[in-house]
Each structure stands twice: as C-alpha cells, then as structure tokens.
Design an enzyme around this catalytic site. Structure first.
Site, PDB file in Angstrom:
ATOM      1  CB  ILE A  17      -6.244  12.669  15.835  1.00 22.34           C
ATOM      2  CG1 ILE A  17      -5.867  13.894  16.667  1.00 22.34           C
ATOM      3  CG2 ILE A  17      -6.910  13.127  14.534  1.00 22.34           C
ATOM      4  CD1 ILE A  17      -4.478  13.902  17.127  1.00 22.34           C
ATOM      5  CB  THR A  18     -10.577   8.771  14.800  1.00 23.84           C
ATOM      6  OG1 THR A  18     -11.450   9.792  14.299  1.00 23.84           O
ATOM      7  CG2 THR A  18     -10.885   8.502  16.265  1.00 23.84           C
ATOM      8  N   GLY A  19      -8.538   8.539  12.332  1.00 25.74           N
ATOM      9  CA  GLY A  19      -8.264   8.764  10.911  1.00 25.74           C
ATOM     10  C   GLY A  19      -7.065   9.669  10.735  1.00 25.74           C
ATOM     11  CB  ALA A  20      -4.353  10.448  13.012  1.00 28.60           C
ATOM     12  CG  ASN A  21      -4.238   6.798   7.802  1.00 34.59           C
ATOM     13  OD1 ASN A  21      -5.306   6.823   8.412  1.00 34.59           O
ATOM     14  ND2 ASN A  21      -4.159   6.549   6.517  1.00 34.59           N
ATOM     15  CE1 TYR A 174     -19.171  12.031   4.446  1.00 34.50           C
ATOM     16  CE2 TYR A 174     -20.176  13.933   3.395  1.00 34.50           C
ATOM     17  CZ  TYR A 174     -19.146  13.373   4.135  1.00 34.50           C
ATOM     18  OH  TYR A 174     -18.099  14.165   4.578  1.00 34.50           O
TER      19      TYR A 174
HETATM   20  N1  NAP Z   1     -12.167  16.775   2.623  1.00 32.41           N
HETATM   21  C1  NAP Z   1     -13.281  17.492   2.654  1.00 32.41           C
HETATM   22  O1  NAP Z   1     -13.506  18.378   1.798  1.00 32.41           O
HETATM   23  C2  NAP Z   1     -14.292  17.245   3.735  1.00 32.41           C
HETATM   24  C3  NAP Z   1     -15.469  18.000   3.699  1.00 32.41           C
HETATM   25  C4  NAP Z   1     -16.402  17.839   4.716  1.00 32.41           C
HETATM   26  C5  NAP Z   1     -16.142  16.953   5.751  1.00 32.41           C
HETATM   27  N2  NAP Z   1     -14.999  16.197   5.756  1.00 32.41           N
HETATM   28  C6  NAP Z   1     -14.790  15.266   6.873  1.00 32.41           C
HETATM   29  O2  NAP Z   1     -13.452  15.326   7.324  1.00 32.41           O
HETATM   30  C7  NAP Z   1     -13.094  14.089   7.954  1.00 32.41           C
HETATM   31  C8  NAP Z   1     -11.723  13.646   7.485  1.00 32.41           C
HETATM   32  O3  NAP Z   1     -11.796  13.312   6.114  1.00 32.41           O
HETATM   33  P1  NAP Z   1     -10.631  13.618   5.064  1.00 32.41           P
HETATM   34  O4  NAP Z   1     -11.149  14.647   4.147  1.00 32.41           O
HETATM   35  O5  NAP Z   1      -9.348  13.823   5.755  1.00 32.41           O
HETATM   36  O6  NAP Z   1     -10.645  12.225   4.265  1.00 32.41           O
HETATM   37  P2  NAP Z   1      -9.516  11.107   4.047  1.00 32.41           P
HETATM   38  O7  NAP Z   1      -8.266  11.709   3.534  1.00 32.41           O
HETATM   39  O8  NAP Z   1     -10.192  10.058   3.227  1.00 32.41           O
HETATM   40  O9  NAP Z   1      -9.267  10.572   5.521  1.00 32.41           O
HETATM   41  C9  NAP Z   1     -10.250   9.799   6.179  1.00 32.41           C
HETATM   42  C10 NAP Z   1      -9.615   9.037   7.315  1.00 32.41           C
HETATM   43  O10 NAP Z   1     -10.631   8.215   7.935  1.00 32.41           O
HETATM   44  C11 NAP Z   1     -10.103   6.892   8.027  1.00 32.41           C
HETATM   45  N3  NAP Z   1     -11.129   5.852   8.065  1.00 32.41           N
HETATM   46  C12 NAP Z   1     -12.007   5.515   7.106  1.00 32.41           C
HETATM   47  N4  NAP Z   1     -12.729   4.445   7.511  1.00 32.41           N
HETATM   48  C13 NAP Z   1     -12.279   4.106   8.755  1.00 32.41           C
HETATM   49  C14 NAP Z   1     -12.589   3.078   9.688  1.00 32.41           C
HETATM   50  N5  NAP Z   1     -13.502   2.137   9.418  1.00 32.41           N
HETATM   51  N6  NAP Z   1     -11.936   3.051  10.864  1.00 32.41           N
HETATM   52  C15 NAP Z   1     -10.974   3.954  11.140  1.00 32.41           C
HETATM   53  N7  NAP Z   1     -10.618   4.947  10.291  1.00 32.41           N
HETATM   54  C16 NAP Z   1     -11.272   5.008   9.118  1.00 32.41           C
HETATM   55  C17 NAP Z   1      -9.208   6.743   6.793  1.00 32.41           C
HETATM   56  O11 NAP Z   1      -8.349   5.643   6.921  1.00 32.41           O
HETATM   57  P3  NAP Z   1      -7.735   4.942   5.598  1.00 32.41           P
HETATM   58  O12 NAP Z   1      -6.713   5.866   5.052  1.00 32.41           O
HETATM   59  O13 NAP Z   1      -7.174   3.668   6.114  1.00 32.41           O
HETATM   60  O14 NAP Z   1      -8.883   4.731   4.674  1.00 32.41           O
HETATM   61  C18 NAP Z   1      -8.507   8.091   6.853  1.00 32.41           C
HETATM   62  O15 NAP Z   1      -7.503   8.064   7.829  1.00 32.41           O
HETATM   63  C19 NAP Z   1     -14.228  13.122   7.636  1.00 32.41           C
HETATM   64  O16 NAP Z   1     -15.051  12.987   8.767  1.00 32.41           O
HETATM   65  C20 NAP Z   1     -14.981  13.800   6.517  1.00 32.41           C
HETATM   66  O17 NAP Z   1     -16.342  13.439   6.479  1.00 32.41           O
HETATM   67  C21 NAP Z   1     -14.060  16.337   4.770  1.00 32.41           C
END
Ligand code: NAP
Length: 309
Positions: A17-21, A174
């Site tokens: 899973i990418t971005g899994a932290n 985006y």
């Molecule tokens: N939340 C929503 O309402 C929503 C809606 C539509 C789509 N999405 C999609 O859901 C997915 C997950 O997002 P989330 O909502 O969980 O956001 P989040 O909490 O900001 O998590 C994003 C993750 O991506 C990582 N990331 C960012 N840049 C990166 C890079 N250059 N290399 C590797 N990892 C990277 C971040 O790492 P760091 O913590 O180190 O920055 C974090 O682990 C995304 O694709 C987003 O577009 C979310």
C-alpha cells in the site's frame, strides 16, 4: 452495508500500500493486516512509516507488517524500491496505489513533472510497471488505483502542460492527475485482457473523508468546498477506506470496476459502484496517456508490441 468485517481471510496474501503511514492508506493497511495479509507499508518518511508499522503491530491482527521507503516524486527511487521488493518477495497479490497530494503550491517532481501528475499518476504507473514481473507470478493479482470524484472536473489531459510549461492551476492539475489515475486503471484492464494476463485492475474513491489531504488548503477554501457540496460532516478515515478495501478483497469485484461511497453524489456512505466519467473510459485518451507514460518511464507492460497498444 459492507464493512471491514466482510473482508475474506487474507492469510498467505501479500499487499503493498502506498502512502500507508497516514489517512486512508493507513486504514487500508490496518484492515488487511487484521484480515491476515502480509502488509508492506510504502511511504516516503521513515519516521512516520516506522511509527505506523509499530501502531499496526500493536493491534491484535493475524498478518505481518514490513515497511519500505518510497518517494513517488522520484522515478529512480521508485525503480530501486521496486527492485528491493522483487528481491524479497515471490508474490504480490494486492498493489494499492493510494498515495496522493492535493493542491500544493506549484512544484515539480525530481524528474520535472508537475507534482500532482508526477506523484498521483506517473509514480504509480512506474511502480506498477517495475513490479509487474512480481504481479505476473501471482494468481489473479489486483491493482487498486485510488482516484477521486474530482476526476469529473476536467475533460482531458493537456499533454503540453504536464511540466507546468504553460500555467499552473492547483485544482485543475489535481483533477487531471485523478483523471489520469482512472484512465490508467481502465487501460491496464484493457491491455491485461488483450495480453492474456489475469490481472484485475480496479479503482476506488473515498468520497469526502477526514485525512491530511487538505493540508495545502486554507481553512476558508476548505469550508467553501464543503459548503459547495452541502457536506455537514466528513467520513472518518476507516469508513473512507472501505471502497478501496472492497475493491481489493471482495470476490464479486470485476476488473475495470470503480467503487465509491453509495450515498448522494458519492460523498459519504458504504461501498457501491461509482460513476466513471466518459473521459475516464475514452480509449483514445487512455492510449495516449499510456504511450506518454511508457516514454516517460521506459517501461513496457503488459508485454504488448508498442504499435499494438
Ligand atoms: N480524503 C479524501 O476526502 C479524498 C477524496 C478523494 C480522493 N482521495 C485520495 O485518497 C488517497 C489518499 O489520500 P488521503 O486522503 O489519505 O490523504 P493523506 O492523509 O494526505 O495521505 C496521503 C498519503 O500520500 C503520501 N504521499 C504524498 N506524497 C508522496 C510521495 N511523493 N511519495 C510517497 N507518498 C506520498 C503521504 O505521505 P506523507 O504523510 O509523508 O505526506 C500520505 O501517506 C489520495 O490518492 C487522494 O487523492 C482522498
């Protein structure tokens, strides 16, 4: 109402899973670990990744967890990361391309691409391509791409602006990156079918979920976006992760499907079929994107003669 309690036993499966932290990626990793998978957390920040690993291992799951450092904004590092995974593992059942960045100030990847296109799409294209031999060794592997309802805000990708050559509009870029994600999912399904691969390529989106994704938005802009969609409350991350978990594990999933929350405008709810825009499934656009990404990364997968794509 499908929840993580419906996830079939994942024992014996390996999931990356990418971005899994944090955010959705963390919830996805946690649920797959609880269901018995060997989970690989791929994130760019070592400290945050190790903390997430420790947090998951403290839970009463029956799987295993390992972590690796992956910066999707650096194509050379993506290749090295994938090589490390291929050396260590003999199978990859689930690749969940989840990491993402939304509306940052204008910035570029190491390789000069607009950051959102580079991380959300191109880095994941490269990761999938480099890991393809491992996916091929696995029976019915799934590649889950996490996109967004925002993909509907644009009609096409401007191939002359992917390095911000002309202008930068954070919301538009985006939306373009998320349209590219879906065109990738659709093309991977089409090409895998054409080349006889058993890969299941699916996508999901989390509606509107409380995570760190809005970190680059001002409070006013964020509130204005919520007001625009008449959203009163965001979904918690565990719930927003459900469509991706459904796409990753439900036996009813078909390659090419797209899942999201089943409520009004797909903003909140439990997993259901989501709507792909006409542009997301446009074959001419998808083929063009695929050729662009092949040229940008030097990768050719599935193994189809280039002039036959
Ligand atoms: N939340 C929503 O309402 C929503 C809606 C539509 C789509 N999405 C999609 O859901 C997915 C997950 O997002 P989330 O909502 O969980 O956001 P989040 O909490 O900001 O998590 C994003 C993750 O991506 C990582 N990331 C960012 N840049 C990166 C890079 N250059 N290399 C590797 N990892 C990277 C971040 O790492 P760091 O913590 O180190 O920055 C974090 O682990 C995304 O694709 C987003 O577009 C979310």
């Amino acid at each position: 109402m499908w929840t993580k309690e419906n996830i079939p036993d994942q024992s014996g499966k390996t999931a990356l899973i990418t971005g899994a932290n944090t955010g959705l990626g963390y919830e996805i990793a946690k649920a797959l670990y609880e269901a018995g998978a060997h989970v690989i957390l791929a994130s760019r920040d070592e400290k945050k990744t190790n903390q997430a690993t420790e947090n998951i291992l403290a839970l009463p799951g029956k799987g295993a967890v390992e972590s690796g450092i992956l910066d999707l904004a650096n194509l050379g590092q993506v290749r090295k990361f994938a090589e490390m995974i291929m050396e260590k593992h003999s199978r990859l059942d689930l690749l969940i391309n989840n990491a993402g960045v939304m509306t940052p100030p204008e910035s570029k990847t190491n390789d000069g691409y607009e950051l959102q296109f580079g991380v959300n799409f191109l880095g994941h294209f490269a990761l999938t391509g480099h890991l393809f031999p491992l996916l091929k060794k696995t029976v019915y592997p799934r590649v889950v791409t996490v996109s967004s309802g925002a993909h509907k805000m644009v009609k096409e990708i401007d191939f002359d602006n992917l390095r911000s050559e002309k202008s930068y509009d954070a919301n538009r870029e985006y939306a373009i990156s998320k349209l590219a994600d879906l065109q990738f999912m659709v093309e991977l399904n089409r090409l895998a079918t054409k080349s006889g691969e058993d890969i299941i390529s699916v996508a999901a989106h989390p509606g509107i979920t409380q995570t760190n994704l809005s970190r680059h938005m001002s409070q006013e802009d964020f509130q204005a976006a919520l007001d625009h969609f008449k959203v009163k409350a965001l979904m918690p991350a565990w719930q927003g992760a459900l469509p991706a978990l459904f796409a990753a594990t439900s036996p009813t999933v078909k390659s090419g499907d797209y899942y999201g929350p089943d409520g009004e405008f797909e903003l909140i709810g439990y997993p259901g079929i989501a709507e792909l825009s006409a542009h997301a499934v446009n074959e001419t656009q998808g083929k063009r994107l695929w050729r662009y990404a092949q040229a940008a990364t030097g990768l050719n997968f599935p193994e189809i003669p280039k002039d036959n794509i």
